[in-house]
Design a protein around this motif. Structure first.
Motif, mmCIF file in Angstrom:
data_model
loop_
_atom_site.group_PDB
_atom_site.id
_atom_site.type_symbol
_atom_site.label_atom_id
_atom_site.label_comp_id
_atom_site.label_asym_id
_atom_site.label_seq_id
_atom_site.Cartn_x
_atom_site.Cartn_y
_atom_site.Cartn_z
ATOM 1 N N MET A 208 57.018 51.316 29.494
ATOM 2 C CA MET A 208 55.752 50.617 29.262
ATOM 3 C C MET A 208 55.787 49.191 29.810
ATOM 4 O O MET A 208 56.788 48.486 29.703
ATOM 5 N N LYS A 209 54.676 48.808 30.411
ATOM 6 C CA LYS A 209 54.552 47.453 30.925
ATOM 7 C C LYS A 209 54.327 46.470 29.781
ATOM 8 O O LYS A 209 53.617 46.768 28.827
ATOM 9 N N GLY A 210 54.948 45.290 29.901
ATOM 10 C CA GLY A 210 54.710 44.216 28.964
ATOM 11 C C GLY A 210 53.746 43.198 29.552
ATOM 12 O O GLY A 210 53.223 43.375 30.657
ATOM 13 N N ASP A 211 53.546 42.126 28.831
ATOM 14 C CA ASP A 211 52.586 41.103 29.268
ATOM 15 C C ASP A 211 53.018 40.385 30.543
ATOM 16 O O ASP A 211 52.193 39.755 31.203
ATOM 17 N N GLU A 212 54.302 40.456 30.902
ATOM 18 C CA GLU A 212 54.780 39.717 32.063
ATOM 19 C C GLU A 212 54.955 40.591 33.303
ATOM 20 O O GLU A 212 55.527 40.133 34.295
ATOM 21 N N TRP A 213 54.457 41.827 33.262
ATOM 22 C CA TRP A 213 54.449 42.630 34.484
ATOM 23 C C TRP A 213 53.499 41.955 35.472
ATOM 24 O O TRP A 213 52.369 41.602 35.117
ATOM 25 N N PRO A 214 53.909 41.759 36.728
ATOM 26 C CA PRO A 214 53.135 40.942 37.669
ATOM 27 C C PRO A 214 51.683 41.337 37.863
ATOM 28 O O PRO A 214 50.839 40.468 38.034
ATOM 29 N N THR A 215 51.373 42.650 37.843
ATOM 30 C CA THR A 215 49.987 43.046 38.103
ATOM 31 C C THR A 215 49.198 43.357 36.837
ATOM 32 O O THR A 215 48.101 43.896 36.900
ATOM 33 N N SER A 216 49.745 43.039 35.682
ATOM 34 C CA SER A 216 48.995 43.246 34.439
ATOM 35 C C SER A 216 49.232 42.082 33.488
ATOM 36 O O SER A 216 49.362 42.258 32.288
ATOM 37 N N LEU A 217 49.304 40.879 34.041
ATOM 38 C CA LEU A 217 49.617 39.705 33.234
ATOM 39 C C LEU A 217 48.648 39.593 32.051
ATOM 40 O O LEU A 217 47.441 39.530 32.218
ATOM 41 N N GLY A 218 49.211 39.590 30.834
ATOM 42 C CA GLY A 218 48.396 39.507 29.632
ATOM 43 C C GLY A 218 47.760 40.824 29.232
ATOM 44 O O GLY A 218 46.962 40.864 28.294
ATOM 45 N N ARG A 219 48.142 41.935 29.885
ATOM 46 C CA ARG A 219 47.505 43.225 29.607
ATOM 47 C C ARG A 219 48.553 44.314 29.398
ATOM 48 O O ARG A 219 48.367 45.454 29.802
ATOM 49 N N GLY A 220 49.654 43.976 28.760
ATOM 50 C CA GLY A 220 50.698 44.952 28.512
ATOM 51 C C GLY A 220 50.277 45.992 27.487
ATOM 52 O O GLY A 220 49.236 45.877 26.827
ATOM 53 N N VAL A 221 51.106 47.026 27.339
ATOM 54 C CA VAL A 221 50.807 48.122 26.413
ATOM 55 C C VAL A 221 50.840 47.615 24.969
ATOM 56 O O VAL A 221 51.828 47.020 24.530
ATOM 57 N N VAL A 222 49.784 47.887 24.227
ATOM 58 C CA VAL A 222 49.712 47.528 22.810
ATOM 59 C C VAL A 222 50.342 48.672 22.009
ATOM 60 O O VAL A 222 49.932 49.831 22.130
ATOM 61 N N HIS A 223 51.329 48.331 21.196
ATOM 62 C CA HIS A 223 52.054 49.363 20.453
ATOM 63 C C HIS A 223 52.603 48.785 19.162
ATOM 64 O O HIS A 223 52.501 47.575 18.914
ATOM 65 N N ARG A 224 53.192 49.633 18.331
ATOM 66 C CA ARG A 224 53.842 49.193 17.096
ATOM 67 C C ARG A 224 54.861 50.233 16.664
ATOM 68 O O ARG A 224 54.841 51.383 17.115
ATOM 69 N N SER A 225 55.738 49.817 15.760
ATOM 70 C CA SER A 225 56.708 50.745 15.181
ATOM 71 C C SER A 225 56.019 51.605 14.123
ATOM 72 O O SER A 225 55.184 51.100 13.364
ATOM 73 N N PRO A 226 56.357 52.887 14.053
ATOM 74 C CA PRO A 226 55.803 53.730 12.985
ATOM 75 C C PRO A 226 56.512 53.442 11.670
ATOM 76 O O PRO A 226 57.546 52.778 11.644
ATOM 77 N N SER A 227 55.944 53.937 10.596
ATOM 78 C CA SER A 227 56.581 53.751 9.293
ATOM 79 C C SER A 227 57.891 54.533 9.241
ATOM 80 O O SER A 227 58.050 55.565 9.878
ATOM 81 N N ALA A 228 58.826 54.012 8.474
ATOM 82 C CA ALA A 228 60.112 54.663 8.257
ATOM 83 C C ALA A 228 60.605 54.264 6.870
ATOM 84 O O ALA A 228 60.153 53.275 6.300
ATOM 85 N N SER A 229 61.513 55.044 6.322
ATOM 86 C CA SER A 229 62.038 54.769 4.986
ATOM 87 C C SER A 229 63.464 55.265 4.894
ATOM 88 O O SER A 229 63.984 55.892 5.823
ATOM 89 N N ALA A 230 64.105 54.995 3.757
ATOM 90 C CA ALA A 230 65.476 55.449 3.556
ATOM 91 C C ALA A 230 65.547 56.972 3.560
ATOM 92 O O ALA A 230 66.582 57.555 3.912
ATOM 93 N N GLU A 231 64.451 57.621 3.196
ATOM 94 C CA GLU A 231 64.418 59.086 3.176
ATOM 95 C C GLU A 231 63.920 59.649 4.504
ATOM 96 O O GLU A 231 64.067 60.849 4.767
ATOM 97 N N ASP A 232 63.308 58.838 5.312
ATOM 98 C CA ASP A 232 62.716 59.306 6.575
ATOM 99 C C ASP A 232 63.054 58.299 7.674
ATOM 100 O O ASP A 232 62.209 57.531 8.128
ATOM 101 N N LYS A 233 64.298 58.309 8.114
ATOM 102 C CA LYS A 233 64.795 57.327 9.066
ATOM 103 C C LYS A 233 64.498 57.738 10.504
ATOM 104 O O LYS A 233 64.117 58.878 10.778
ATOM 105 N N ARG A 234 64.708 56.781 11.400
ATOM 106 C CA ARG A 234 64.545 57.014 12.836
ATOM 107 C C ARG A 234 65.839 56.626 13.557
ATOM 108 O O ARG A 234 66.551 55.717 13.108
ATOM 109 N N LEU A 235 66.118 57.289 14.672
ATOM 110 C CA LEU A 235 67.167 56.851 15.591
ATOM 111 C C LEU A 235 66.448 56.480 16.875
ATOM 112 O O LEU A 235 65.923 57.336 17.591
#
Length: 242
Positions: A208-235
């Motif tokens: 995924m492109k971030g905000d500093e990709w040369p041809t998408s300055l300020g228009r990087g991919v908007v994303h977030r981490s999903p929920s996780a818990s001690a019973e439902d972990k992620r690797l």
């Protein structure tokens, strides 16, 4: 297995622009003169799709794949090293040596390390890097629960077990509501009222492109981490340009 970079358009030398930015130089203005009004996402079951990140109108490229035996080892990691956090920097050969020492012994370890090494090589090949920044973590909570954009040129992410990263199409984003422009307790700040939240599948490899990709300055991919818990972990794995 290698990544075929022949799909990169030769008419626009974005690779040089990215590497110039990484080296701390100025961005070639010719690489930013045709910025699209909206950015799209491309998906494929073939690894070569990752090279499409060099297309001006693409903000994220997703290689869709099945993990097979890797899922079993990922589950072993959650059980044997529930607080694992590896932060490494180097080439794939160096990463392999360290992971062989630091990761727990269980069936599928060799194949898992080979897979991480493959992704490291692919990422390094894609951006002509000698070294890559790697983070491999067991997560029991969301690292970044609010929608945001990374202040970097590009990042590779993949989830070996647990929920995949959540992301928004460019058309569904209200960018002035991200970060300090949004409500601090509203994790959906930045999502258009008629927008839809998308999610990567387990095993997906996304560049995924971030905000500093040369041809998408300020228009990087908007994303977030999903929920996780001690019973439902992620690797979770991420690779960065360094």
């Amino acid at each position: 297995m290698s990544l075929n970079l022949q799909k990169i358009p030769q008419s626009v030398d974005l690779k040089d622009a990215v590497l110039t930015l990484i080296d701390g130089g100025s961005v070639n203005e010719n690489a930013t003169d045709k910025i699209p009004s909206l950015f799209g996402v491309v998906k494929s079951t073939h690894q070569d799709v990752l090279a499409d990140i060099y297309q001006n109108n693409i903000s994220m490229a997703i290689w869709q794949r099945q993990l097979g035996i890797l899922s079993r080892y990922a589950q072993s990691v959650l059980i044997l090293t529930p607080n694992l956090t590896l932060k490494l920097q180097g080439d794939s050969q160096y990463m392999v040596a360290l992971m062989a020492r630091l990761l727990p012994d269980a069936p599928g370890k060799k194949e898992f390390i080979e897979d991480v090494s493959l992704l490291t090589d692919m990422f390094a090949c894609l951006f002509d890097l000698k070294e890559v920044g790697l983070r491999l973590s067991v997560l029991s909570s969301a690292m970044c629960p609010r929608f945001h954009v990374d202040k970097i040129p590009c990042r590779l992410v993949s989830t070996y077990i647990g929920a995949g990263s959540e992301w928004l199409h460019d058309a569904h984003v209200v960018r002035d509501k991200l970060g300090r422009g949004g409500h601090i307790k509203d994790y959906n700040s930045g999502l258009h009222e008629q927008g839809r939240i998308n999610q990567l599948n387990v095993g997906d490899v996304a560049v995924m492109k971030g905000d500093e990709w040369p041809t998408s300055l300020g228009r990087g991919v908007v994303h977030r981490s999903p929920s996780a818990s001690a019973e439902d972990k992620r690797l979770f794995l991420s690779l960065d340009i360094i």
